[in-house]
Design a protein around this motif. Structure first.
Motif, PDB file in Angstrom:
ATOM      1  N   SER A  10       0.603  -1.107   0.091  1.00  8.60           N
ATOM      2  CA  SER A  10       0.149  -0.054  -0.016  1.00  8.60           C
ATOM      3  C   SER A  10       0.816   1.258   0.076  1.00  8.60           C
ATOM      4  O   SER A  10       2.027   1.248   0.100  1.00  8.60           O
ATOM      5  N   GLY A  54       0.642   5.428   1.648  1.00  5.22           N
ATOM      6  CA  GLY A  54       0.019   6.138   2.790  1.00  5.22           C
ATOM      7  C   GLY A  54       0.560   7.206   3.205  1.00  5.22           C
ATOM      8  O   GLY A  54       1.686   7.461   2.755  1.00  5.22           O
ATOM      9  N   ASP A  84       0.091   9.929  10.135  1.00  2.00           N
ATOM     10  CA  ASP A  84      -0.791  10.723  10.921  1.00  2.00           C
ATOM     11  C   ASP A  84      -0.517  10.499  12.385  1.00  2.00           C
ATOM     12  O   ASP A  84      -1.045   9.180  12.973  1.00  2.00           O
ATOM     13  N   ARG A 118       0.454   6.570  13.316  1.00  2.00           N
ATOM     14  CA  ARG A 118      -0.170   5.780  12.036  1.00  2.00           C
ATOM     15  C   ARG A 118       0.095   6.217  10.735  1.00  2.00           C
ATOM     16  O   ARG A 118       0.434   7.448  10.414  1.00  2.00           O
ATOM     17  N   ILE A 119      -0.325   5.031   9.785  1.00  2.00           N
ATOM     18  CA  ILE A 119      -0.082   5.299   8.525  1.00  2.00           C
ATOM     19  C   ILE A 119      -1.616   5.351   7.901  1.00  2.00           C
ATOM     20  O   ILE A 119      -2.129   4.122   8.151  1.00  2.00           O
ATOM     21  N   ILE A 120      -2.047   6.483   7.439  1.00  2.00           N
ATOM     22  CA  ILE A 120      -3.459   6.214   6.814  1.00  2.00           C
ATOM     23  C   ILE A 120      -3.282   5.710   5.173  1.00  2.00           C
ATOM     24  O   ILE A 120      -2.563   6.378   4.448  1.00  2.00           O
ATOM     25  N   ARG A 121      -4.033   4.688   5.021  1.00  2.97           N
ATOM     26  CA  ARG A 121      -4.003   3.908   3.706  1.00  2.97           C
ATOM     27  C   ARG A 121      -4.521   4.771   2.486  1.00  2.97           C
ATOM     28  O   ARG A 121      -5.760   5.447   3.002  1.00  2.97           O
ATOM     29  N   HIS A 122      -3.826   5.025   1.486  1.00  2.00           N
ATOM     30  CA  HIS A 122      -4.478   5.760   0.470  1.00  2.00           C
ATOM     31  C   HIS A 122      -4.870   4.887  -0.659  1.00  2.00           C
ATOM     32  O   HIS A 122      -4.476   3.494  -0.907  1.00  2.00           O
ATOM     33  N   ALA A 148      -7.448   9.395   0.595  1.00  2.00           N
ATOM     34  CA  ALA A 148      -7.426   8.679   1.941  1.00  2.00           C
ATOM     35  C   ALA A 148      -8.532   7.767   2.120  1.00  2.00           C
ATOM     36  O   ALA A 148      -9.623   8.082   1.746  1.00  2.00           O
ATOM     37  N   SER A 181     -10.435   4.880   4.928  1.00  2.00           N
ATOM     38  CA  SER A 181     -10.824   5.054   6.314  1.00  2.00           C
ATOM     39  C   SER A 181      -9.832   3.758   7.283  1.00  2.00           C
ATOM     40  O   SER A 181      -9.910   3.735   8.336  1.00  2.00           O
ATOM     41  N   ASP A 182      -8.899   3.248   6.407  1.00  2.00           N
ATOM     42  CA  ASP A 182      -8.140   2.353   6.950  1.00  2.00           C
ATOM     43  C   ASP A 182      -6.873   2.849   7.408  1.00  2.00           C
ATOM     44  O   ASP A 182      -6.194   3.780   6.456  1.00  2.00           O
ATOM     45  N   SER A 183      -6.324   2.678   8.511  1.00  2.00           N
ATOM     46  CA  SER A 183      -5.108   3.148   8.925  1.00  2.00           C
ATOM     47  C   SER A 183      -4.293   1.772   9.514  1.00  2.00           C
ATOM     48  O   SER A 183      -4.973   1.007  10.403  1.00  2.00           O
TER      49      SER A 183
END
Ligand code: MG
Length: 251
Positions: A13, A15, A18, A21-25, A36, A38-40
């Motif tokens: 992935s 991302g 944040d 954490r890493i917010i998955r894109h 972005a 909703s998964d991190s």
């Protein structure tokens, strides 16, 4: 923002950081980041990959006067460039492998420019428009082979000779960043990008007058003084202000 490429739960992935954490894109790489989701995932649980997969890596040699002198050279009057192959790229947690052909493998901590747009004949004043951001690099070099061959290719090109990462920082002014390289915790290079002989604008103008740069291509901007050898079992860390720490084991 800090862009990461990573694997988590078997899924590759891209991302954006944040906090811890890493917010998955939704996109597939740093250039096509997408939206972005909703998964991190916790940064500590992500298996980090080199933040880009470049089609080529252009490196600048002797771009810090003190480093040029420590290897017995004068600072150049125009940029000296050479290529490293994409096959040399190593993930942030990867192991640098010292090849049997060399008795002297050196670290070179460097600020790396990540190209974001196709770039040809870019003037020095427009350089920022083709740059996605910056990451840390280690321009690992078989010094004995570099000297023996005169050509840089063999000494600079072994597999694992280009650790890259941990992330791409997109919001950074590279004019005066501290750059440190440590081996087993001991500081070996303590430089600052304001000592570069040629700045990012001059370098990009010079290179794009020769060749087209593609999104994801990487430019290594040279190393400060203090280069030295890596031995089996060492841990080498390149830390650049505003980006983070690139840490690799040596075998
Ligand atoms: Mg170098």
């Amino acid at each position: 923002m800090k862009i990461y490429r990573f694997v988590h739960a078997g899924k590759p992935s891209v991302g954006v950081a944040d906090g811890d954490r890493i917010i998955r894109h939704s996109g597939s790489d740093a250039m096509t980041l997408g939206d972005a989701t909703s998964d991190s995932v916790p940064l500590a649980d992500a298996e980090l990959l080199a933040p880009v997969t470049p089609s080529k890596i252009v490196a600048v040699g002797r771009n810090y006067a003190e480093h040029a002198r420590e290897l017995g050279n004068e600072a150049p009057s125009e940029p000296i460039i050479f290529l490293k192959p994409p096959s040399a790229v190593l993930d942030p947690a990867g192991t640098i492998v010292r090849p049997p052909q060399s008795q002297r493998v050196d670290f070179e901590g460097e600020l790396a420019i990540v190209i974001g747009k196709t770039a040809r004949n870019i003037s020095r004043d427009d350089w920022r428009s083709v740059v996605l951001g910056f990451t840390c690099a280690n321009d690992v070099t078989a010094r004995d082979l570099q000297k023996k061959d005169v050509q840089f290719t063999r000494g600079k090109s072994f597999d694992t000779f280009l650790p890259l990462g941990p992330c791409i920082e997109t919001d950074l002014d590279p004019a005066a960043l501290s750059l440190r390289t440590r081996v087993n915790g001991e500081t070996k290079q303590n430089g600052n990008t304001h000592d570069m002989v040629f700045g990012c604008g001059t370098i990009i103008e010079f290179i794009t007058a020769v060749m087209t740069l593609h999104p994801g291509d990487v430019i290594l901007t040279g190393t400060p003084s203090g280069v030295g050898p890596l031995n089996a079992g060492d841990r080498v860390e390149v830390e650049i202000e505003g980006i983070g720490v690139l840490s690799n084991q040596v075998s």
